[in-house]
Design a protein around this motif. Sequence first.
Motif, PDB file in Angstrom:
ATOM      1  N   LEU A   1      -9.760  66.670   1.775  1.00 24.21           N
ATOM      2  CA  LEU A   1     -10.847  65.771   2.134  1.00 24.21           C
ATOM      3  C   LEU A   1     -12.111  66.601   2.301  1.00 24.21           C
ATOM      4  O   LEU A   1     -12.129  67.589   3.022  1.00 24.21           O
TER       5      LEU A   1
ATOM      6  N   TRP B   1     -11.970  62.273  -1.157  1.00 25.57           N
ATOM      7  CA  TRP B   1     -10.810  63.062  -1.576  1.00 25.57           C
ATOM      8  C   TRP B   1     -11.188  63.894  -2.790  1.00 25.57           C
ATOM      9  O   TRP B   1     -11.626  63.372  -3.795  1.00 25.57           O
TER      10      TRP B   1
ATOM     11  N   ASP C   1     -12.787  61.275  10.910  1.00 22.92           N
ATOM     12  CA  ASP C   1     -12.357  61.035   9.535  1.00 22.92           C
ATOM     13  C   ASP C   1     -11.822  59.612   9.351  1.00 22.92           C
ATOM     14  O   ASP C   1     -12.066  58.973   8.330  1.00 22.92           O
TER      15      ASP C   1
ATOM     16  N   THR D   1     -13.040  56.221   6.664  1.00 23.01           N
ATOM     17  CA  THR D   1     -12.241  55.707   5.545  1.00 23.01           C
ATOM     18  C   THR D   1     -12.730  54.336   5.090  1.00 23.01           C
ATOM     19  O   THR D   1     -13.336  53.590   5.871  1.00 23.01           O
TER      20      THR D   1
ATOM     21  N   THR E   1      -2.796  54.351   1.731  1.00 24.20           N
ATOM     22  CA  THR E   1      -4.204  54.205   2.117  1.00 24.20           C
ATOM     23  C   THR E   1      -4.768  55.552   2.557  1.00 24.20           C
ATOM     24  O   THR E   1      -4.028  56.477   2.865  1.00 24.20           O
ATOM     25  N   GLN E   2      -6.078  55.627   2.618  1.00 25.34           N
ATOM     26  CA  GLN E   2      -6.739  56.838   3.126  1.00 25.34           C
ATOM     27  C   GLN E   2      -6.330  57.063   4.584  1.00 25.34           C
ATOM     28  O   GLN E   2      -6.093  58.184   5.006  1.00 25.34           O
ATOM     29  N   ILE E   3      -6.254  55.972   5.331  1.00 21.24           N
ATOM     30  CA  ILE E   3      -5.890  56.073   6.746  1.00 21.24           C
ATOM     31  C   ILE E   3      -4.504  56.704   6.892  1.00 21.24           C
ATOM     32  O   ILE E   3      -4.303  57.624   7.679  1.00 21.24           O
TER      33      ILE E   3
ATOM     34  N   LEU F   1      -4.531  60.456   6.160  1.00 22.24           N
ATOM     35  CA  LEU F   1      -5.138  61.235   7.254  1.00 22.24           C
ATOM     36  C   LEU F   1      -4.183  61.374   8.435  1.00 22.24           C
ATOM     37  O   LEU F   1      -4.033  62.448   9.011  1.00 22.24           O
TER      38      LEU F   1
END
Lengths: 171, 459
Positions: B9, B18, B59, B63, B159-161, B164
Amino acid sequence: MLEDHARIAALIDQAGEIVGRKKLQKMVYILQRTGAPFHETYHFHFYGPYSEELSVQLEELYNFGFLAEEKEKKSGTLCYRYRLTESGETFLKRYSGTLPDLTDLTEKLNRESVSFLELVSLLLYFDQLPRESAIEKVHQMRKNCREEDIQRAFVFISALNRTLTAGTAGA
Amino acid sequence: MLLQGRGPLIYEAGHPVWKKENNRDVVILTRSFAKLNEEKVFKDPVHRYIHVRERLIWDLIGTAEFQRLRRIRQLGTTYLTFHGAEHSRFGHSLGVYEIARRIIDIFKYRHDWDDSETLICLCAALLHDVGHGPFSHSFEKVFGTDHEQYTQAIILGDTQIHRLLEEAGDGFSEKVADVIGKTYENRLVVSLISSQIDADRMDYLLRDAFFTGVSYGHFDMERIWRVMRPAGDQIVFKLSGMHAVEDYIMSRYQMYWQVYFHPVTRSAEVVLTKILHRAKVLYNKGFTFHYQPVPLITLFEGEITLKDYLKLDESVIMYFFQVWQEEDDPILRDLCSRFMNRRLFKYVEFTKEILNHFEELAGAFRMAGIDPDYYLDVDSSSDSPYDLYRPGEEGEKQPIKLLMPDGSLRELSQESDVVGSITGKRRTDHKLYYPKDRVLALPDQSIAKKRICDLLHIR
């Protein structure tokens, strides 16, 4: 209009009488999970699945005068005994067929103790997990849960599923 | 293993992006746990400032799934009643995070807190509503979706979440999801985010009071934090702080009846539900829309994916309501115009008398050419997603408990006359919504009009 209320009234009518709000909560959850047409939203609430929507619907049925509610003490804790009133029966007549005949299933559930129904609901709630993880979760949520009760609950659930499949096949 | 097929990231213009290559995994693994070089703050009208010190929190806020909450109103259709209520779920989520953070600080100071739970708890506070969609409640009613399930899916899915959270450790995302789902083993952490007095409710009551502009609904939140005590698996409140807790319960009561269950808001909700219902029926009948509802198709077909769900927000929905005012279907056109121009339904109390004559009433509507499936509906208190405090006599719910000077615990309504009197009397409400303008526009000699006016006591 008020179909969801009618289904709850029909359930109480089929059971004759249900003692305890918690029992009603668990019965509706178990029936919903086995495919009966109950649409109340359930979320996890400390001890297991609970529906605020159902709680309020009960109050509404009571305030309409369709439900009789008697307070009683059962082993030290307060309990509510529910049955349909005469005007509740009249109300229900308008909705014939809104809930299929679940009498056998309902009676079977009604015969069980609240704590057993709680356990069954918990296992159903975690049924997307592998069996061992589900059991582990149950132990986390309910301290002092006996292994034989868990086994009995599993047997109970598969019997429920059988009853339901047989019921739909016959219908 | 942690970063399958995806690079690290990086930050571009303050937003996490990303990067394609995949050669700095180890660096990132440590970065999630890291503090930011400098504390970040968000200005907030309720808490003054929201403070962010952990990189992971920062972060997560960046997202796409979290930023989407900016485009979903906290109070759905309430802005049609209280025009200030345009605040989003983004602000509320930050607020819940901030409250959780401050309470944890207080607990830590008294050595009442297991610090290994801090980051899990903060993430859960921040993400507890991330699965909300546009006008969630109406959507749930019509399409059978459940925002809590989407919250779980976003935290655990592709997902991005999720990525992370997994960088903070294997299984970290599951822990966060369990806290939000209330099935986490440490009940104290769960209670902080969801219980009868939790970070979620404290924030939304104050925030909603602020943005609607109502003058009730305020309570001394900091006083409540100071009297909170962990007791086994729940949080209890010192007796000396009972009056602050009473204020909170009063706030919940007032906000429920004055804001959350406001009949005009509920009317807008009814119209909204009918639009969605009509659009779905038309789509399934093969109706040709001038404006094809492309983002809604999988929803209409009952098989919406997480990816499609995340594309929905209130801007998308409002766009369709705006353009559907020009569709050929008279019902869809009219309902959309009602929603956009706030020509909502009027209401009467839904009495037993109306209930007993409901078929007759629906018949008269049909005779008058007003389809009762779309223009006549009952809305009940049980349809509202908000609730009032109840002592939970059979232990279905954890009640609020006061810590007495002798160390014993007492349920709040037993000690407080104020709370006792508002929880003792159970109040429910049902209203019948209908387009009064359409009824009044019927010719005076119409039998249907006379029947409707008689049944609804319209003069």
